[in-house]
Write a protein that holds these residues in place. Sequence first.
Motif, mmCIF file in Angstrom:
data_model
loop_
_atom_site.group_PDB
_atom_site.id
_atom_site.type_symbol
_atom_site.label_atom_id
_atom_site.label_comp_id
_atom_site.label_asym_id
_atom_site.label_seq_id
_atom_site.Cartn_x
_atom_site.Cartn_y
_atom_site.Cartn_z
ATOM 1 N N VAL A 539 41.478 30.465 29.744
ATOM 2 C CA VAL A 539 42.253 31.395 29.412
ATOM 3 C C VAL A 539 42.816 32.095 29.879
ATOM 4 O O VAL A 539 44.327 32.446 29.577
ATOM 5 C CB VAL A 539 41.294 32.667 28.689
ATOM 6 N N LEU A 540 42.408 32.466 31.744
ATOM 7 C CA LEU A 540 43.146 32.932 32.686
ATOM 8 C C LEU A 540 44.164 31.810 33.239
ATOM 9 O O LEU A 540 43.664 30.878 33.671
ATOM 10 C CB LEU A 540 42.248 33.991 33.710
ATOM 11 N N PRO A 541 45.083 32.608 33.653
ATOM 12 C CA PRO A 541 45.977 31.831 34.947
ATOM 13 C C PRO A 541 45.408 31.360 36.077
ATOM 14 O O PRO A 541 45.549 30.120 36.539
ATOM 15 C CB PRO A 541 47.259 32.759 34.656
ATOM 16 N N ASN A 542 45.081 32.323 36.327
ATOM 17 C CA ASN A 542 44.453 32.603 37.693
ATOM 18 C C ASN A 542 42.664 33.120 37.771
ATOM 19 O O ASN A 542 43.148 34.307 37.839
ATOM 20 C CB ASN A 542 45.320 33.052 38.817
ATOM 21 N N TYR A 543 41.670 32.451 38.099
ATOM 22 C CA TYR A 543 40.321 33.314 37.238
ATOM 23 C C TYR A 543 39.998 33.654 38.013
ATOM 24 O O TYR A 543 39.233 34.800 37.821
ATOM 25 C CB TYR A 543 39.735 31.760 37.671
ATOM 26 N N LYS A 544 40.367 33.566 39.765
ATOM 27 C CA LYS A 544 39.896 34.616 40.744
ATOM 28 C C LYS A 544 40.349 36.188 40.530
ATOM 29 O O LYS A 544 39.736 37.168 40.685
ATOM 30 C CB LYS A 544 39.621 33.983 41.953
ATOM 31 N N THR A 545 41.908 35.841 40.329
ATOM 32 C CA THR A 545 42.589 37.096 40.591
ATOM 33 C C THR A 545 42.717 37.861 39.000
ATOM 34 O O THR A 545 43.204 38.938 39.371
ATOM 35 C CB THR A 545 43.780 36.902 40.934
ATOM 36 N N GLN A 547 40.756 38.094 36.350
ATOM 37 C CA GLN A 547 39.489 38.938 35.016
ATOM 38 C C GLN A 547 39.870 40.104 35.505
ATOM 39 O O GLN A 547 39.103 40.306 33.601
ATOM 40 C CB GLN A 547 38.317 38.318 36.548
ATOM 41 N N LYS A 548 40.162 41.489 36.187
ATOM 42 C CA LYS A 548 40.944 42.268 34.892
ATOM 43 C C LYS A 548 41.604 42.312 33.663
ATOM 44 O O LYS A 548 41.242 42.929 33.299
ATOM 45 C CB LYS A 548 41.467 43.140 35.928
ATOM 46 N N ILE A 590 33.784 44.703 30.104
ATOM 47 C CA ILE A 590 34.078 45.614 29.843
ATOM 48 C C ILE A 590 35.185 46.582 30.523
ATOM 49 O O ILE A 590 35.933 47.228 29.862
ATOM 50 C CB ILE A 590 32.587 46.921 30.281
ATOM 51 N N GLU A 591 34.894 46.608 31.846
ATOM 52 C CA GLU A 591 36.238 46.740 33.036
ATOM 53 C C GLU A 591 37.557 46.754 32.676
ATOM 54 O O GLU A 591 38.510 47.615 32.743
ATOM 55 C CB GLU A 591 35.665 47.424 34.359
ATOM 56 N N SER A 592 37.883 45.283 31.722
ATOM 57 C CA SER A 592 39.180 44.862 31.484
ATOM 58 C C SER A 592 39.579 45.724 30.051
ATOM 59 O O SER A 592 41.082 45.909 29.995
ATOM 60 C CB SER A 592 38.686 43.606 31.524
ATOM 61 N N PHE A 593 38.185 45.724 29.511
ATOM 62 C CA PHE A 593 38.735 46.847 28.221
ATOM 63 C C PHE A 593 39.236 48.369 28.523
ATOM 64 O O PHE A 593 40.352 48.461 27.485
ATOM 65 C CB PHE A 593 37.833 46.554 27.112
#
Length: 790
Positions: A539-545, A547-548, A590-593
């Motif tokens: 889903v993410l363009p860059n998995y490491k950076t 995630q937020k 949770i932090e992303s939401f």
Amino acid sequence: MSYNKKSNYEGGGYGGGYKKSWNNEGGDGGNYKKSWNNNRNGGGRDYNNNNNNNNYNNDQSNGGGYYIDKVGSRNSGGSGKYNDRNYGGRDYNSNNDRNGDGGGGRYNDRNGSGRGGGRGGGRGGRFNDRNGDRNSENNRRSNKQEDEEFIVEDATNPSAPQLDLDTRSYFTRIESLINKQEESVDQEEIDIMIENAYKEIEGKESLVACDKKTSLVLESMFQKCKDPKIIVKFFESFGKEFEKLVHDANGSRVIEGLLRSTPKIVNRSDKETLNKFNEILFQLCDLLLKDILKTVTDRYASYVFSSLILILSGTVKEKKLPNGGEQPGQGSGKKKPYKERMLELEQQEKPESNEYPVSKEFTDKLKEILEKIKDPIKSNMVKYSTQKEPIETIKSIFQVLSNAPIEIYRSWLEAFVKMSNAEFSKKQFIKAMKNQFGSVFCEIIVKTAPEVIFLELIQLCKHDLMDLSEDFYANHVVQQMIDHCHCEAHFLTLIQEFKENFKQLFKMGRGLIVQKLIEQSLKWSTYEKEIIKHLNEAVLPNYKTDQKDIAKHLLALEGNVSHNQMYSACGAVILQLLFKFSNDFNKNTIESFLSLDIEYLLSLATNVIGSKVLDGFLDSTNVPLPKKNQLILKFNGNFVTIGEDRYGSYSIEKMYKIADFKQKDVIAVELMKEEERLFARPCGRYVLMICQINKYKKKKDSWANDVASKDKKRKLFSDLLNDNDNEKEKEKDTNKKSNKKQIEKVDSDDEQEEEKDDEKPKKKSKKSNDQNDEIDDIFNSKSSSKNKKK
């Protein structure tokens, strides 16, 4: 000749639109007609004819395209322009909508399964309500509309005798009384009316049963009647006309309505009545068995026969009328006050149980039926697996066989796929999965197969799961295969083929497959860390950076957002599932939401899909209470906005229950200031009631005492829950250690298997297949030990 004024279909299905009720396959292809009372689906004429050259037709989607809504916009179903496969008829969702966002789909919203459909899921009936010959239970029309129509029941034979208008009016009056639309009547009076109706139909049983209007009333009467003797009398009177009724669109429904009354007949009847019922029931069985091939291939008799099989096995499901016994569209049109409706709900009787003891006579008759149909059905199983009419009978047979010894189940399955010949079985099974009706048949097998056979089915599809997932029909079977894993070993076998392909699945619009894999990971508490990693990478363009930002990316899941929705229903469900993972795995989600800005959160709270995500966050026991309060705090100053919204009002109710005393006071003050604004809307009045704003305004001390006492109880209860959760976490930790070892074995086995495939040619022997996978050995050892115990 008659014209239906209103579409028989809503949401996906075999197209909608208006049609001549005769010589019509229920919207398959089409008929041209004037939509002279076109008050629902736009004005003008409908052009559903395959021979029409005006680019309005749809020869691939069984008639119908965009439904034209009340204002003529192109967003909800039926007939109209741009009738291509992506928009019209059965394939209502576009290629990007096959994951459950919105309505449509095969056979009762196949594409909107799970919570993905949310409040916007499609509607359907069994095979689209028997091709549209009858309206579904949810789409029946009012008495006035029905009476205004000039109905001819057999337009193919205009000289056939017709039911007189007096009898039809008599039954219409009974319907309004037993459904309590005009005046209150007790159960004794209902039974008397139904018994009088039995006397009224004497000599014209088939006319009443085959009439579109009166057949619906008969079904309702059997549902309401509490006296089994009266029902058996009806059954006996219709027995003279069984041969005609079972092959008629309306008559077959009446017979099914009688059969659904089996539980109350068996549980309440005296011996004499019960013997009479059995005699008539077995008479019907013998009639249908006379020419079994004709029965199972008849579009109406096949439903009656499948109902009979289920009844004899004791698994009949009673068809209940919605809205407390009142059929939709049959009310007076005036909504009763809230207090009256609540009082009616309290006084309403609980639905009668469908359970009943299966007598020896039923069991013996069922065995006799299975024995008689075994050879003719088995010899035609491959042909029937891709035909529409026999599917209903086959579904019932395999449902009954799921409780039989595995040897009997296997003997029936061998008529379709010969497990002894793996290569042939694989080709046959995959071919059926890619067929419109064959996929339904394969789903039945997947749902009912014993554990050992289920594992064999997985092996047949192994290495082809991604190809099957891309197919429009086969992907539904793959979803059911994931959904019906009997143990961790099954899930771990399936996940190995999908784990590196999440991104590809999302691109294909197959987010539901990823969703179901995550559900199974959560169910078995295994592979959690790995599956979340694979999801983030997809889903993410860059998995490491990035995630937020996982929450925002899931809600806008590319390739999986319906054209008429703001958010992805599939992504929303996945996000809710992530909230349910343990604290070791859901922290980033949770932090992303919580990092979403207030404008975005307000948009979610007032959206049909987004509000479900908000509710999922607040409901999850694995989201810490401080995090929930942090989210609630972000809505300060906006509670009125969400309180006056039909979806947001549910969220504000949950927020108010979770909030501490100080935050409740903030919410109450804000709502009290805009009391008049909220009171103007029904959902706003509901919010004012839930938050006790009137009490807060007049008796604040009493309000404060109530809130304080509830908070104390809630804290005490949450402490008890936390203690139990800690014990469960310890058990999970021990299970995870064993799961990790098992996962490592699966990975190593797959690597060894790939090396063997490169070095040596494939062998056709059965033993080599069994040795390839450690999971098979583990599972087979478990199943064999179970069989020994049995």
